[in-house]
Scaffold this motif. Structure first.
Motif, PDB file in Angstrom:
ATOM      1  N   PHE A   3       0.742  -1.546   0.100  1.00  0.00           N
ATOM      2  CA  PHE A   3      -0.123  -0.046  -0.169  1.00  0.00           C
ATOM      3  C   PHE A   3       0.823   1.166   0.081  1.00  0.00           C
ATOM      4  CE2 PHE A   3      -1.774   3.406   2.340  1.00  0.00           C
ATOM      5  CZ  PHE A   3      -3.194   3.608   1.540  1.00  0.00           C
ATOM      6  N   TYR A  21      -4.064   5.302  -4.971  1.00  0.00           N
ATOM      7  CA  TYR A  21      -5.364   5.193  -4.132  1.00  0.00           C
ATOM      8  C   TYR A  21      -6.117   6.581  -3.485  1.00  0.00           C
ATOM      9  CZ  TYR A  21      -3.291   0.509  -3.840  1.00  0.00           C
ATOM     10  OH  TYR A  21      -2.784  -0.552  -4.452  1.00  0.00           O
ATOM     11  N   HIS A  44     -10.727   4.040  -1.811  1.00  0.00           N
ATOM     12  CA  HIS A  44     -10.161   2.851  -1.617  1.00  0.00           C
ATOM     13  C   HIS A  44      -9.506   2.410  -0.531  1.00  0.00           C
ATOM     14  CE1 HIS A  44      -9.262   4.430  -5.983  1.00  0.00           C
ATOM     15  NE2 HIS A  44      -9.797   3.032  -6.410  1.00  0.00           N
ATOM     16  N   TYR A  45      -9.680   3.369   0.524  1.00  0.00           N
ATOM     17  CA  TYR A  45      -9.313   3.082   1.902  1.00  0.00           C
ATOM     18  C   TYR A  45      -9.863   4.235   2.595  1.00  0.00           C
ATOM     19  CZ  TYR A  45      -5.555   6.700   1.787  1.00  0.00           C
ATOM     20  OH  TYR A  45      -4.919   7.846   1.794  1.00  0.00           O
TER      21      TYR A  45
END
Length: 77
Positions: free
Chosen positions: A38, A45, A50-51
């Motif tokens: 990540f 991202y 996405h997170y």
């Protein structure tokens, strides 16, 4: 390795999420590998898409509600 269909459903901010630990288990690897990957690709991202980043009281509440052990300084999600 855990089957993706057997993973505990967790919701945060009205969205189903997977923790770093759940991702690692489903891929048969370690949480640190997921975190490293990540971090190497973070620019790809979008936060909220996405997170989800949790900090402070929000993170503690998430861990308590989902019975996640916070035995280390940083718990990965």
């Amino acid at each position: 390795m855990q089957n993706i269909n057997d993973i505990q459903v967790i919701e945060q901010q009205g969205v189903r999420v997977l923790t770093t630990a759940q991702l690692a288990e489903s891929y048969g690897t370690e949480s640190q590998i997921i975190t490293n990957n990540f971090n190497r690709n973070k620019e790809r991202y979008e936060e909220g898409k996405h997170y989800i980043r949790l900090t402070g009281a929000e993170k503690r509440e998430f861990c308590n509600l989902n019975q996640i052990d916070v035995g280390t300084k940083a718990t990965n999600f």
